[in-house]
Design a protein around this motif. Structure first.
Motif, PDB file in Angstrom:
ATOM      1  N   CYS A 542       7.822  -2.854 -10.195  1.00 15.81           N
ATOM      2  CA  CYS A 542       8.850  -2.002  -9.600  1.00 15.81           C
ATOM      3  C   CYS A 542       8.277  -0.636  -9.217  1.00 15.81           C
ATOM      4  O   CYS A 542       8.514  -0.127  -8.108  1.00 15.81           O
ATOM      5  CB  CYS A 542      10.018  -1.839 -10.572  1.00 15.81           C
ATOM      6  SG  CYS A 542      10.964  -3.362 -10.823  1.00 15.81           S
ATOM      7  N   GLN A 543       7.535  -0.023 -10.140  1.00 16.50           N
ATOM      8  CA  GLN A 543       6.894   1.253  -9.827  1.00 16.50           C
ATOM      9  C   GLN A 543       5.903   1.081  -8.674  1.00 16.50           C
ATOM     10  O   GLN A 543       5.803   1.928  -7.784  1.00 16.50           O
ATOM     11  CB  GLN A 543       6.161   1.790 -11.056  1.00 16.50           C
ATOM     12  CG  GLN A 543       7.061   2.446 -12.087  1.00 16.50           C
ATOM     13  CD  GLN A 543       7.307   3.915 -11.781  1.00 16.50           C
ATOM     14  OE1 GLN A 543       7.143   4.363 -10.646  1.00 16.50           O
ATOM     15  NE2 GLN A 543       7.724   4.659 -12.789  1.00 16.50           N
ATOM     16  N   ALA A 544       5.148  -0.011  -8.700  1.00 16.96           N
ATOM     17  CA  ALA A 544       4.168  -0.263  -7.645  1.00 16.96           C
ATOM     18  C   ALA A 544       4.854  -0.385  -6.290  1.00 16.96           C
ATOM     19  O   ALA A 544       4.385   0.169  -5.278  1.00 16.96           O
ATOM     20  CB  ALA A 544       3.372  -1.525  -7.966  1.00 16.96           C
ATOM     21  N   LEU A 545       5.981  -1.124  -6.227  1.00 20.77           N
ATOM     22  CA  LEU A 545       6.709  -1.276  -4.962  1.00 20.77           C
ATOM     23  C   LEU A 545       7.225   0.070  -4.469  1.00 20.77           C
ATOM     24  O   LEU A 545       7.208   0.358  -3.265  1.00 20.77           O
ATOM     25  CB  LEU A 545       7.862  -2.264  -5.143  1.00 20.77           C
ATOM     26  CG  LEU A 545       8.749  -2.482  -3.912  1.00 20.77           C
ATOM     27  CD1 LEU A 545       7.915  -2.978  -2.723  1.00 20.77           C
ATOM     28  CD2 LEU A 545       9.877  -3.461  -4.222  1.00 20.77           C
ATOM     29  N   ALA A 546       7.694   0.918  -5.383  1.00 17.62           N
ATOM     30  CA  ALA A 546       8.194   2.232  -4.982  1.00 17.62           C
ATOM     31  C   ALA A 546       7.098   3.055  -4.306  1.00 17.62           C
ATOM     32  O   ALA A 546       7.336   3.706  -3.271  1.00 17.62           O
ATOM     33  CB  ALA A 546       8.739   2.970  -6.206  1.00 17.62           C
ATOM     34  N   HIS A 547       5.899   3.034  -4.868  1.00 19.92           N
ATOM     35  CA  HIS A 547       4.796   3.789  -4.258  1.00 19.92           C
ATOM     36  C   HIS A 547       4.361   3.163  -2.934  1.00 19.92           C
ATOM     37  O   HIS A 547       4.038   3.881  -1.975  1.00 19.92           O
ATOM     38  CB  HIS A 547       3.621   3.865  -5.219  1.00 19.92           C
ATOM     39  CG  HIS A 547       3.800   4.874  -6.311  1.00 19.92           C
ATOM     40  ND1 HIS A 547       3.787   6.227  -6.084  1.00 19.92           N
ATOM     41  CD2 HIS A 547       4.005   4.720  -7.657  1.00 19.92           C
ATOM     42  CE1 HIS A 547       3.967   6.878  -7.230  1.00 19.92           C
ATOM     43  NE2 HIS A 547       4.110   5.988  -8.203  1.00 19.92           N
ATOM     44  N   ALA A 548       4.359   1.823  -2.851  1.00 18.82           N
ATOM     45  CA  ALA A 548       3.994   1.166  -1.596  1.00 18.82           C
ATOM     46  C   ALA A 548       4.997   1.517  -0.497  1.00 18.82           C
ATOM     47  O   ALA A 548       4.615   1.778   0.660  1.00 18.82           O
ATOM     48  CB  ALA A 548       3.932  -0.346  -1.797  1.00 18.82           C
ATOM     49  N   SER A 549       6.276   1.526  -0.849  1.00 21.06           N
ATOM     50  CA  SER A 549       7.311   1.860   0.136  1.00 21.06           C
ATOM     51  C   SER A 549       7.189   3.311   0.593  1.00 21.06           C
ATOM     52  O   SER A 549       7.362   3.617   1.788  1.00 21.06           O
ATOM     53  CB  SER A 549       8.698   1.610  -0.473  1.00 21.06           C
ATOM     54  OG  SER A 549       8.840   0.245  -0.855  1.00 21.06           O
ATOM     55  N   GLN A 550       6.897   4.217  -0.355  1.00 18.53           N
ATOM     56  CA  GLN A 550       6.718   5.614   0.013  1.00 18.53           C
ATOM     57  C   GLN A 550       5.504   5.781   0.930  1.00 18.53           C
ATOM     58  O   GLN A 550       5.543   6.557   1.903  1.00 18.53           O
ATOM     59  CB  GLN A 550       6.554   6.471  -1.244  1.00 18.53           C
ATOM     60  CG  GLN A 550       6.346   7.949  -0.984  1.00 18.53           C
ATOM     61  CD  GLN A 550       7.555   8.632  -0.349  1.00 18.53           C
ATOM     62  OE1 GLN A 550       8.614   8.006  -0.183  1.00 18.53           O
ATOM     63  NE2 GLN A 550       7.399   9.883   0.040  1.00 18.53           N
ATOM     64  N   ALA A 551       4.422   5.067   0.641  1.00 15.65           N
ATOM     65  CA  ALA A 551       3.243   5.121   1.513  1.00 15.65           C
ATOM     66  C   ALA A 551       3.594   4.641   2.917  1.00 15.65           C
ATOM     67  O   ALA A 551       3.172   5.242   3.920  1.00 15.65           O
ATOM     68  CB  ALA A 551       2.121   4.267   0.922  1.00 15.65           C
ATOM     69  N   LEU A 552       4.370   3.558   3.008  1.00 14.68           N
ATOM     70  CA  LEU A 552       4.748   3.029   4.319  1.00 14.68           C
ATOM     71  C   LEU A 552       5.555   4.062   5.101  1.00 14.68           C
ATOM     72  O   LEU A 552       5.320   4.270   6.302  1.00 14.68           O
ATOM     73  CB  LEU A 552       5.552   1.736   4.143  1.00 14.68           C
ATOM     74  CG  LEU A 552       6.036   1.068   5.434  1.00 14.68           C
ATOM     75  CD1 LEU A 552       4.861   0.734   6.351  1.00 14.68           C
ATOM     76  CD2 LEU A 552       6.849  -0.180   5.111  1.00 14.68           C
TER      77      LEU A 552
END
Length: 718
Positions: A542-552
């Protein structure tokens, strides 16, 4: 008797007309000129066997004179080997042994002439001074007549060149010749059929045995660490080991660690290997070879001593010397002929550690800094060019122009870049440390940057950490927030890959803070992808997805299409991990479209691996196998063995689920080999557990695989 023999030969015309001379009827003298055998001779079993085999082969019909040329650098033990072998085989030479030291490299620089050597031999064979002919050709004829048909050994020590040897060669196949020289004696080999035997350093075991023979096993056993240090400092050179043994024996009550500590200091090591006899210390022995060099070769010798790595390529030497490559190649051949450098592989040269110290002493002070800067620039610009081949979509950095005289590396494609990196990899840490020692801070972090992609592709994770540790220190010395943020980010990524998660998060948070303070949007996006990676490794999807989405989101504001696709593929991966397969598939296929459009094979492979995982989770095993195999083919094409290993783990899982047990086991074992090669300890341990569970335990091993870390390529940019 001497007069009788010579007179008989003169009467038959040998000395003037060259007619065949029959051996004199009087019993000839049997010379025994060999010096005493070396005490406590150690090792060289293969070389001793080779010398004996060559002698034995002379029993064949039509045999010629056996000539063995023993070559090697000063102090390597050429004379010791020749004398040890000769004394072992005295029974093979009942008619005598002749010995001459031609002093080809002794102080003074004037070798013993062939004529003088011949007169010594004739005297040993019983020819009086008055009976020795004046002409050299006549002396040679008399000498060969006297040894014809006799089983004799002729040992010619320290020969300066082939010309000095030829007049001393017998004509009878019953004789054998041993020659030692610091030069290669190519003419003796090509024209006279000599067999070349070049000596290398002693192995670690042989070096320890030599010390034990001098100092006793008990003393060595009492200080194993100090003994290992002494062996390392001497680098297998027999003369150095003997000098160390003599010093240690002289002070039998001194701890060996005291001597080891003294020799650890590179600047004082040659002083520590001196001898009371000024002509037998290491520095003196090397100087004899150095003094015999022509001036251009001597100058290059001094420059080579500055090189910090264990070997060096021809283009690197060309940069060091700021000379045309053809000229440098010729000078290197001279140094190689003198056994001062060794060509271990085509175009790559090595110096013995102690020779390198001696060479560095001979380099003029004014030449040092410019030469070192050229050498460092060669590696920096070569690595940068290689990285641009491996990852052209990466945000470039600006390098200062290379120094005048640098030989720039020409790389055609990814394959040639990988070959260059593979060849130069052992040199890179030493070059970066050299730059750090010189205070060239820009070069230090730029080298870390240029090596980052290569280290990841080949799985050299700890080298990546070391490079960025130095890079961060250098960045802290530079007034550039962007560089400092980049260094924190890269070190954080490298730390995460080796499992040091707390340290990784600390560096990545520092990087994000600096990027935010500077308003660096791409830098923020890059760091969010790196943070995503760290949370993934800590199993928080979940934390990983949040950072990936912010990067996108950040890349969509200010980024290239490839960077956006990187982040989109990362989002797809974590969506799939969290069970949202439909959206994950759509995002992944869009990322793959962009990668294909920009011919970014690594991105395409990453997306193909993600699609394989999605298909595997849905039970579509044939589709999963196809996607994984496609990803592996692309990784192999670009030489990315780090990600290849991870996808092999996934492929084996899908094979097992599809009932292909033999293929799955074979695939996982290959995966385990790669993990071990890359020193990925935890991943290797997990793979061993899976192999045990699937093929020796009760489990069928078909449970979904934990992510081993390839798909998202979170640290691929900048």
């Amino acid at each position: 008797m001497a007069g009788t023999v010579a007179g008989a030969l003169i009467q038959t015309g040998t000395l003037t007309g060259g007619v065949h001379v029959h051996p004199p009827s009087d019993s000839p003298l049997v010379p025994r000129q060999l010096p005493a055998p070396p005490r406590m001779f150690t090792g060289r079993a293969n070389e001793l066997t080779a010398l004996t085999a060559e002698l034995d082969a002379n029993n064949e019909p039509g045999a010629t004179v056996v000539i063995s040329a023993i070559g090697g650098t000063g102090g390597i033990g050429k004379t010791w080997l020749a004398l040890h072998w000769a004394h072992q085989h005295l029974d093979r030479f009942p008619d005598g042994q002749l010995y001459i030291d031609l002093r080809g490299f002794a102080p003074g620089g004037v070798p013993v002439s062939s004529a003088a050597a011949l007169r010594c031999f004739l005297d040993a064979l019983g020819v009086g001074p008055a009976a020795i002919p004046v002409q050299l050709d006549a002396q040679m004829g008399l000498y060969r007549s006297l040894v014809a048909g006799r089983h004799m050994l002729i040992l010619i020590d320290n020969a300066p060149d082939t010309e000095h040897i030829v007049p001393l060669l017998p004509g009878s196949p019953t004789c054998a010749v041993l020659v030692t020289s610091r030069r290669s004696l190519t003419g003796l080999i090509t024209t006279h059929g000599a067999q070349s035997l070049n000596l290398d350093v002693l192995t670690g075991g042989e070096a320890r045995e030599l010390l034990a023979r001098h100092l006793g096993e008990d003393r060595l056993a009492a200080e194993p660490v100090a003994v290992a240090d002494l062996v390392d400092c001497c680098a297998g050179l027999p003369l150095a080991l003997k000098l160390v043994a003599v010093r240690a024996a002289r002070h039998g009550d001194f701890p060996l660690r005291v001597l080891a500590e003294e020799l650890h200091d590179h600047a004082a090591r040659l002083d520590g290997l001196n001898s009371e006899d000024t002509n037998s210390g290491i520095r003196a022995v090397f100087s004899w070879s150095y003094d015999a060099l022509p001036a251009p070769a001597a100058a290059l010798y001094g420059l080579l001593g500055l090189a910090p790595a264990s070997d060096i390529s021809l283009p690197a030497v060309t940069s060091l010397a700021a000379m045309p490559a053809a000229d440098v190649a010729g000078l290197l051949r001279e140094l190689e002929d003198s056994h001062l450098v060794t060509q271990r592989a085509p175009g790559r040269y090595q110096m013995h550690d102690l020779i390198r110290l001696h060479a560095a002493e001979r380099c003029p002070a004014a030449a040092r800094a410019p030469a070192l800067r050229r050498l460092v620039d060669y590696y920096l610009h070569g690595a940068y060019a290689g990285d641009r081949m491996l990852y052209p979509h990466r945000q470039p950095i600006n390098l200062a122009p290379p120094s005048s005289g640098v030989c720039l590396t020409s790389l055609r494609d990814e394959a040639s870049a990988l070959r260059w990196f593979d060849a130069e990899r052992p040199c890179m840490p030493a070059i970066q440390r050299l730059a750090a020692d010189q205070g060239w801070h820009d070069v230090v972090w730029q080298l870390a940057w240029a090596l980052h992609t290569y280290y990841l592709r080949r799985g050299h994770l700890h080298e990546q950490v070391s490079a960025w540790r130095l890079g961060l220190r250098a960045a802290a010395e530079i007034d550039d927030t962007a560089v400092l943020a980049l260094a924190h980010r890269r070190l954080g990524q490298a730390k995460a890959r080796i499992g040091e998660h707390d340290e990784a998060l600390r560096h990545l948070r520092d990087s994000l803070r600096l990027a935010e303070e500077a308003g660096d949007v791409p830098g923020q996006a890059h760091t969010h992808l790196a943070l995503m990676r760290s949370w993934e490794q800590m199993h928080d999807d979940c934390q990983a997805l949040a950072h990936a989405s912010q990067a996108l989101r950040l890349y969509e504001r200010d980024g290239t299409p490839v960077w956006q696709a990187e982040a989109l593929n990362a989002v797809a991966w974590f969506e799939a991990r969290l069970g949202n397969h439909s959206e994950a598939g759509a995002h992944c296929r869009e990322a793959m479209r962009v990668f294909d459009e920009h011919h970014y094979l690594e991105g395409t492979a990453n997306s193909s691996d993600t699609l394989g995982y999605i298909a595997y989770q849905a039970g579509r095993y044939a589709e999963a196998l196809h996607s994984y195999e496609h990803a592996i083919a692309l990784y192999r094409e670009i030489g990315h063995i780090y990600f290849e290993a991870d996808t092999l783990a996934h492929l084996g899982q899908a094979m097992l689920a599809a009932g292909r047990r033999a293929d799955a086991e074979r695939t996982w074992r290959r995966c385990l080999e790669l993990y071990q090669t890359q020193h990925r300890v935890s991943a290797a341990d997990l793979m061993r557990e899976r192999l045990t569970a699937a093929f020796t335990g009760s489990s069928n091993g078909a449970q979904p695989a934990a992510r081993c870390g390839a798909v998202s390529r979170p640290d691929g940019v900048s």
